[in-house]
Write a protein that holds these residues in place. Structure first.
Motif, PDB file in Angstrom:
ATOM      1  N   GLY A  33      37.442  46.042  26.368  1.00 33.47           N
ATOM      2  CA  GLY A  33      38.665  44.584  26.316  1.00 33.47           C
ATOM      3  C   GLY A  33      38.425  44.131  27.710  1.00 33.47           C
ATOM      4  O   GLY A  33      37.918  44.960  28.670  1.00 33.47           O
ATOM      5  N   ALA A  34      39.668  43.790  28.372  1.00 34.43           N
ATOM      6  CA  ALA A  34      40.087  43.036  29.124  1.00 34.43           C
ATOM      7  C   ALA A  34      40.085  44.296  30.043  1.00 34.43           C
ATOM      8  O   ALA A  34      39.563  44.154  31.812  1.00 34.43           O
ATOM      9  CB  ALA A  34      40.700  42.420  29.776  1.00 34.43           C
ATOM     10  N   ALA A  35      40.818  45.014  30.017  1.00 35.33           N
ATOM     11  CA  ALA A  35      40.783  46.681  30.501  1.00 35.33           C
ATOM     12  C   ALA A  35      40.022  47.810  31.144  1.00 35.33           C
ATOM     13  O   ALA A  35      39.908  47.834  31.998  1.00 35.33           O
ATOM     14  CB  ALA A  35      42.043  46.982  29.654  1.00 35.33           C
ATOM     15  N   GLY A  36      39.185  47.166  29.756  1.00 33.82           N
ATOM     16  CA  GLY A  36      37.969  48.538  29.608  1.00 33.82           C
ATOM     17  C   GLY A  36      37.360  47.943  31.195  1.00 33.82           C
ATOM     18  O   GLY A  36      36.364  48.610  31.610  1.00 33.82           O
ATOM     19  N   VAL A  37      36.691  46.553  30.889  1.00 31.81           N
ATOM     20  CA  VAL A  37      36.132  45.857  32.148  1.00 31.81           C
ATOM     21  C   VAL A  37      36.468  45.642  33.028  1.00 31.81           C
ATOM     22  O   VAL A  37      35.595  46.370  34.328  1.00 31.81           O
ATOM     23  CB  VAL A  37      35.955  44.663  31.072  1.00 31.81           C
ATOM     24  N   SER A  38      37.823  45.858  33.512  1.00 29.15           N
ATOM     25  CA  SER A  38      38.379  45.940  34.468  1.00 29.15           C
ATOM     26  C   SER A  38      38.256  47.408  35.193  1.00 29.15           C
ATOM     27  O   SER A  38      38.181  47.538  36.509  1.00 29.15           O
ATOM     28  CB  SER A  38      39.687  45.071  34.622  1.00 29.15           C
ATOM     29  N   ALA A  39      38.672  47.924  34.635  1.00 33.52           N
ATOM     30  CA  ALA A  39      38.546  49.564  34.715  1.00 33.52           C
ATOM     31  C   ALA A  39      36.941  49.706  35.157  1.00 33.52           C
ATOM     32  O   ALA A  39      36.360  50.610  36.450  1.00 33.52           O
ATOM     33  CB  ALA A  39      38.986  50.157  34.011  1.00 33.52           C
ATOM     34  N   ALA A  40      35.969  49.683  34.339  1.00 37.01           N
ATOM     35  CA  ALA A  40      34.958  49.957  34.547  1.00 37.01           C
ATOM     36  C   ALA A  40      34.011  49.066  36.105  1.00 37.01           C
ATOM     37  O   ALA A  40      33.559  49.160  37.061  1.00 37.01           O
ATOM     38  CB  ALA A  40      34.171  49.121  33.657  1.00 37.01           C
TER      39      ALA A  40
END
Length: 466
Positions: A33-40
């Motif tokens: 999601g938005a959090a995972g993509v940002s973390a990546a």
């Protein structure tokens, strides 16, 4: 406890260049999601080698709309086939796109055919924005779609993490892989919380959680009692009222002078919380009003849920408090090798995801220094004590609201980033005031042109800097 930043970082323009990192780690990110993509993005920018696990076949997490709902309308059956998204068809953002967007990638209208150019766009536009972000910053090759993570735990040497995944929907194809660190970004809008109502076991009507609400048509000519006072309750009550005979909103925080008919609506009423329900279909409110209802719709929030995570009780969920976590991110005994992005709620999420992720990435590389376990534990204990002294229940541990910007600026200072833009803070506050004063029109009529001008001037400078 949040420590004020005595030396604010000077303002920079994003995106920042890749950081020369002393150490490159292997990192698993759970969720795209938005959090995972940002973390990546932040982890890779720091030089780490990243794999993102996503159980669905596309990115977007909760922003992926599906008309599909669960067979259990309350979402309480642990054996049910979980539908990840809670987005309903009519959902529009309750924040303007300028506020919502990642700082490294402004959320502006693209002018592309079929896109939603409104300042407060529908959910589909947010998903398209995330797809643009993915394509622009090259995250796609890091994501393993259709992989359900069913176990995350320490390896035998207690130094690394084992991630076990399988093809979503079964069929074997299990994988076991070992990583230096794991970042949990699986969201918190899939496991419903339900209001406890005296007499509910004998009440004959239908119950549903907002997680399984999509369109208002099934409620045509019905009397609906909706429980909740947050954004989804506000939106759904108005959506359903277009079809329902009556909508009665039960809220624990209802102000006495506002109890009664909604302004501008002939069939929506605000009440205090439900006192009891009865076998003849009656719903009784603490304000003395009673009605015979067909449906009770729970807009009562969600539970934090990590069924795949095994930490030997180093991290627990108690009354919706995930802890102990230093600054809502690091468990002291497992830091920095386990971390969480996206737990705080009532926040502007995307910029906060960036700052949390940037701090995690810098700590993992050794570029940034994390406090000792003892210091982190002391900070957590002081934070919990402050909540208790203020009479704030555990379930509100991760709620922030207006205090989010102090937290965001603290994260910015820790990660060497500029503080949150003043126009973004003010635009958030102005929008909140207008939502309360003119809930029917705040998305389409606004009075913050000066703040918009500041935002777009900064976006222009950002574009020129890359």
């Amino acid at each position: 406890m949040i420590t004020p930043n005595p030396n604010p970082t000077p303002k920079l323009h994003f995106p920042l260049p890749a950081m020369p990192s002393p150490i490159s780690r292997t990192v698993a990110v759970i969720g795209a999601g938005a959090a995972g993509v940002s973390a990546a993005v932040e982890l890779r920018r720091e030089g780490h080698r990243v794999v993102v696990y996503e159980r669905e076949e596309k990115l977007g997490g909760t922003w992926v709309y599906t008309p599909q709902t669960e067979t259990d309308p309350l979402g309480l059956d642990p054996t049910r086939d979980v539908v990840h998204s809670s987005v309903y068809a009519s959902l529009r953002t309750n924040l303007p796109r300028e506020v919502m967007g990642f700082r490294a990638y402004p959320f502006v209208a693209t002018g592309k055919p079929g896109r939603d150019p409104r300042r407060f766009p529908g959910h589909g536009e947010v998903l398209e924005y995330l797809r643009d972000f993915l394509a622009e910053l090259g995250v796609e090759e890091m994501v393993r779609y259709g992989r359900e993570v069913w176990h995350v735990g320490m390896a035998a040497d207690d130094r690394r993490w084992v991630v076990k995944s399988r093809r979503s929907g079964g069929g074997g194809d299990d994988d076991d892989e070992v990583y230096d660190a794991v970042v949990i970004c699986n969201g918190h809008y899939s496991e419903p919380r339900i209001a406890d109502l005296p007499g509910i076991d004998e009440w004959p009507g239908k119950q549903i959680h907002s997680h399984n609400y999509r369109i208002p048509d099934p409620f045509r000519d019905q009397v609906v009692v909706l429980i909740g006072s947050a954004a989804s309750a506000d939106d759904i009550s108005r959506d359903i009222a277009r079809f329902a005979k009556e909508v009665h909103v039960a809220s624990r925080s209802a102000e006495v002078d506002k109890i009664g008919k909604f302004p501008g609506h002939d069939n929506i009423w605000l009440h205090s919380m439900i006192k009891s329900v009865h076998r003849d279909g009656t719903v009784a409110f603490h304000d003395g009003y009673k009605t015979i209802a067909d449906v009770i719709l729970h807009c009562t929030g969600y539970k934090f849920y990590f069924p795949f995570l095994e930490t030997n009780k180093a991290v627990t969920v108690e009354d919706n408090r995930v802890g102990p976590l230093y600054q809502h991110i690091f468990p002291p005994s497992l830091a920095p090798w386990l971390s969480f992005v996206g737990l705080p709620w009532k926040v502007v999420p995307f910029p906060q995801f960036e700052l949390q992720s940037r701090w995690i990435a810098g700590v993992l590389s050794g570029r940034l220094t994390l406090e000792s376990p003892e210091e982190m534990t002391a900070d957590i204990e002081a934070f919990y004590s402050s909540l208790e002294a203020a009479g704030i229940p555990k379930r509100y541990t991760h709620q922030m609201g207006e205090s989010q910007f102090e937290y965001d600026d603290w994260l910015a200072a820790k990660s060497g980033s500029p503080p949150i833009e003043e126009w973004r803070k003010q635009m958030y506050l102005v929008t909140g005031r207008r939502k309360r004063s003119v809930p029917e029109t705040y998305r389409d009529q606004w009075e913050d042109e000066d703040l918009m001008a500041s935002a777009y001037q900064e976006f222009k400078l950002l574009k020129l800097s890359v």
